[in-house]
Design an enzyme around this catalytic site. Structure first.
Site, short mmCIF file in Angstrom:
data_model
loop_
_atom_site.label_atom_id
_atom_site.label_comp_id
_atom_site.label_asym_id
_atom_site.label_seq_id
_atom_site.Cartn_x
_atom_site.Cartn_y
_atom_site.Cartn_z
CG ASP A 55 -3.40 5.40 2.20
OD1 ASP A 55 -3.48 5.14 3.42
OD2 ASP A 55 -2.45 6.01 1.69
N GLY A 101 1.29 8.67 -4.31
CA GLY A 101 1.55 7.48 -5.10
C GLY A 101 2.47 6.44 -4.51
CE LYS A 160 -0.33 3.34 2.50
NZ LYS A 160 -0.19 4.83 2.56
NE ARG A 214 -7.49 21.21 -10.74
CZ ARG A 214 -7.08 22.20 -9.99
NH1 ARG A 214 -7.92 22.91 -9.30
NH2 ARG A 214 -5.80 22.49 -9.93
CB CYS A 271 -0.51 7.68 8.37
SG CYS A 271 -0.91 9.21 7.56
#
Ligand SMILES: C[S@@+](CC[C@H](N)C(=O)[O-])C[C@H]1O[C@@H](n2cnc3c(N)ncnc32)[C@H](O)[C@@H]1O
Lengths: 342, 267
Positions: free
Chosen positions: A213, A168, A170, A192, A268
């Site tokens: 992301d 969370g 971002k 899920r 990343c």
């Protein structure tokens, strides 16, 4: 005897390092040693300012020598303008490049503020303290992670989808814009069931802005922590499937966006396979399979503005990437912005 | 008050043999100014008894072949030498000769590092035994080490052992190369900074059990025996900004590691 320690033969962190040495030394060439030493050394954080806090947090941080990097922009890049908050709640930037060539306007999300210690300063942030309402004044995260959120360019009343939101960081940055009409937060770890499919089918052509992301090899984490490491032997399959999953998630994000809407893809990792290649394929498949035409939004105005704070990889032909450097040890963060034309 | 008296140039009649006279200094080849300077230095040693070996010390140094102005300089750097008993001084010089330091090198060594003669023979022997038995240097290598890095005789043996093991095991460097690079002239931090910097840049690897690496490590000599700018430009290929930040980060990392180790040991 002191140095002859018995170690596990192939801990995931050293497997990751081997893998990165093999791929990034080719991909980054001469830059790799400098990125490598930064990745293996202590990273820097940024303090994402909580606009909902009651304390004068920014002033406090500034007294410690920090500065908000989003307003500490490169003077050369600033020549055109930065509109004030009164003027518009959403900042619009028309930039001309250093070479004088006119770049298309880039909208940055407003009100996102992130404090960092200056270049080459290794001071650490103190943990944030709650104010009188129990709200924390700031949230510590990689300052480079704020860039995809800024690049998303959320504007007043936008419908926004954060497709892979957990844990969370971002999302929090996006909320600071305080101009989101509707924010939809998704993550497989919460739902899920494979929500992914649903986004394509049910929430088609809906969102003005979509942040994708994706899960990736999380290069920094993979080099430093053996726990929960994607390079452990038993996760090889999962790791190999990452580019496919990333592609599916980005395509789902593209489909969820409305025509004219914008999507930011971010990771990343430094990996070309997980970055540029995924975006290239997504653009191709969106057109071929879904009849969606996309335009790549030039993020160079953003890299010019923030080059005092971050090191950006030179000459990427698609998207922008923050590469770690000892004096500015943020990232890696890759981001690419797409606009739906149809 | 007696210390004051040595300031007057005539020795007290009680101990004529151990006191210096201006005359004897001039006889030894010192100039007027040098002799005066030497008196000034001696007068700073407040305990009279402490300075009573001045004459024998001077004689010994001159006999070693050092010229008066060098003697003067080294005594100014290390006035403790005035206080060493003649017999001890002879023992120490004898011991160093036995360790293979011939006239020429002993002379140069004492001029370069005068405190060498303030260290008891026993201490030097401990260091030599350590170098021979713990580090497996040859006799010739020990001589070379003493000649290149005489200050090793005053180092803490635990620190020395750590430094040796670091370079031997972690860097995979053998004794001969350690001697060639004059390893013991450098502090552990200097060695670690340069090594870790190279290692994290991917330019240095610890050899595996068979002594193999997948890259060619730079020689210890080229890592240590160059100034920082040369090291950065030619070995590490990095900016001084990066290295500066790196050293500060390392200092913090090691400090925290030590604290952690300390708290584990305390448990
Ligand atoms: C890089 S993290 C997101 C980090 C987050 N955006 C932040 O800034 O804090 C990637 C996330 O994708 C989620 N994920 C993995 N597979 C997914 C899927 N099929 N659909 C949605 N989310 C998924 C993971 O649970 C993980 O939390």
């Amino acid at each position: 005897e002191k140095w002859a320690v018995t170690r596990t033969k192939h801990p995931p962190t050293s497997l990751a390092l081997q893998h990165f040495d093999a791929t990034y030394s080719i991909q980054l060439g001469k830059l790799w040693p400098s990125v490598r030493v930064a990745l293996l050394s202590e990273r820097k954080y940024g303090a994402l300012l909580n606009n909902f806090s009651h304390d004068a947090v920014l002033a406090g941080l500034e007294a410690q020598g920090c500065r908000d990097f989003t307003s500490d922009t490169d003077t050369e890049a600033q020549t055109s303008e930065v509109s004030t908050e009164e003027e518009s709640s959403c900042v619009s930037m028309k930039k001309s490049g250093a070479d004088g060539q006119q770049l298309p306007p880039l909208q940055l999300s407003p009100h996102i503020k992130c404090s960092v210690f200056p270049r080459a300063d290794i001071t650490r942030f103190k943990p944030a303290r709650p104010d009188m309402c129990g709200l924390l004044g700031y949230y510590l995260m990689d300052a480079a992670s704020v860039l995809p959120c800024l690049a998303l360019g959320v504007q007043e009343g936008h419908n926004v989808l954060d497709l892979c939101a957990a844990p969370g960081g971002k999302t929090l940055a996006l909320l600071q814009t305080q101009c989101i009409g509707f924010l939809c937060v998704n993550d497989s770890s919460v739902s899920r069931t494979l929500r992914l499919k649903k986004w394509g089918e049910i929430e088609r052509d809906t969102f003005d802005r979509v942040l994708v992301d994706v899960p990736c090899t999380t290069d920094r984490h993979s080099l430093m922590e053996d726990d929960n490491n994607i390079f452990s032997k038993n996760r090889t399959g999962e790791r190999r499937k990452l580019p496919q999953l990333q592609l599916e998630l980005l395509l789902a994000g593209i489909e969820a966006a409305c025509p004219g809407g914008e999507i930011v893809y971010s990771t990343c990792t430094l990996s070309q396979t997980q970055n540029l290649s995924v975006v290239e394929q997504a653009i191709y498949l969106a057109r071929e399979k879904h009849g969606i035409n996309l335009q790549v939004v030039d993020l160079r105005p953003l890299t010019r503005m923030f080059r005092k704070t971050f090191h950006f990889a030179p000459d990427l032909h698609l998207g922008e990437m923050v590469i770690p450097h000892l004096a500015a040890n943020f990232g890696p963060i890759y981001m690419c912005k797409l606009r739906r034309l149809t | 008050q007696s210390a004051q008296r040595s300031h007057e140039l005539s020795p007290p009649p009680a101990e004529p043999a151990t006191e210096l006279s201006l005359h004897s200094l001039l006889d030894m080849g010192f100039t007027d100014t040098q002799a005066q300077q030497m008196y000034d230095t001696l007068s700073k040693i407040t305990r009279r008894s402490a300075a009573k070996h001045a004459l024998s010390t001077l004689t010994a140094l001159l006999v070693l072949g050092l010229n008066p102005s060098t003697v003067l300089k080294l005594l100014e750097k290390c006035p403790e030498l005035y206080t060493v008993k003649e017999s001890q001084l002879q023992q120490r010089i004898g011991n160093l000769r036995k360790l293979g330091l011939g006239e020429g090198s002993l002379q140069r060594l004492v001029a370069y590092y005068p405190p060498l003669l303030t260290v008891p023979v026993k201490t030097v022997k401990h260091v030599v035994v350590f170098l021979r038995e713990k580090c497996l240097f040859t006799i010739q290598q020990v001589t070379d080490i003493l000649r290149d890095s005489p200050a090793i005789v005053v180092e803490n043996l635990d620190h020395l052992e750590y430094k040796f093991q670091y370079v031997y095991f972690r860097m995979g460097v053998k004794q001969a190369e350690m001697v060639k690079s004059r390893l013991f002239r450098f502090t552990l931090d200097e060695v670690r900074h340069r090594h870790c910097f190279l290692e994290r840049r991917g330019l240095y690897q610890t050899p595996d059990k068979k002594g193999q690496t997948t890259i060619i490590n730079p020689k210890l000599d080229s890592v240590l025996s160059v100034d920082q700018d040369t090291f950065l430009a030619h070995v590490a290929m990095a900016s001084s900004e990066e290295y500066d930040v790196f050293k500060r980060l390392m200092a913090r990392e090691w400090q925290e590691e030590e604290l952690r180790r300390g708290s584990i040991e305390a448990d």
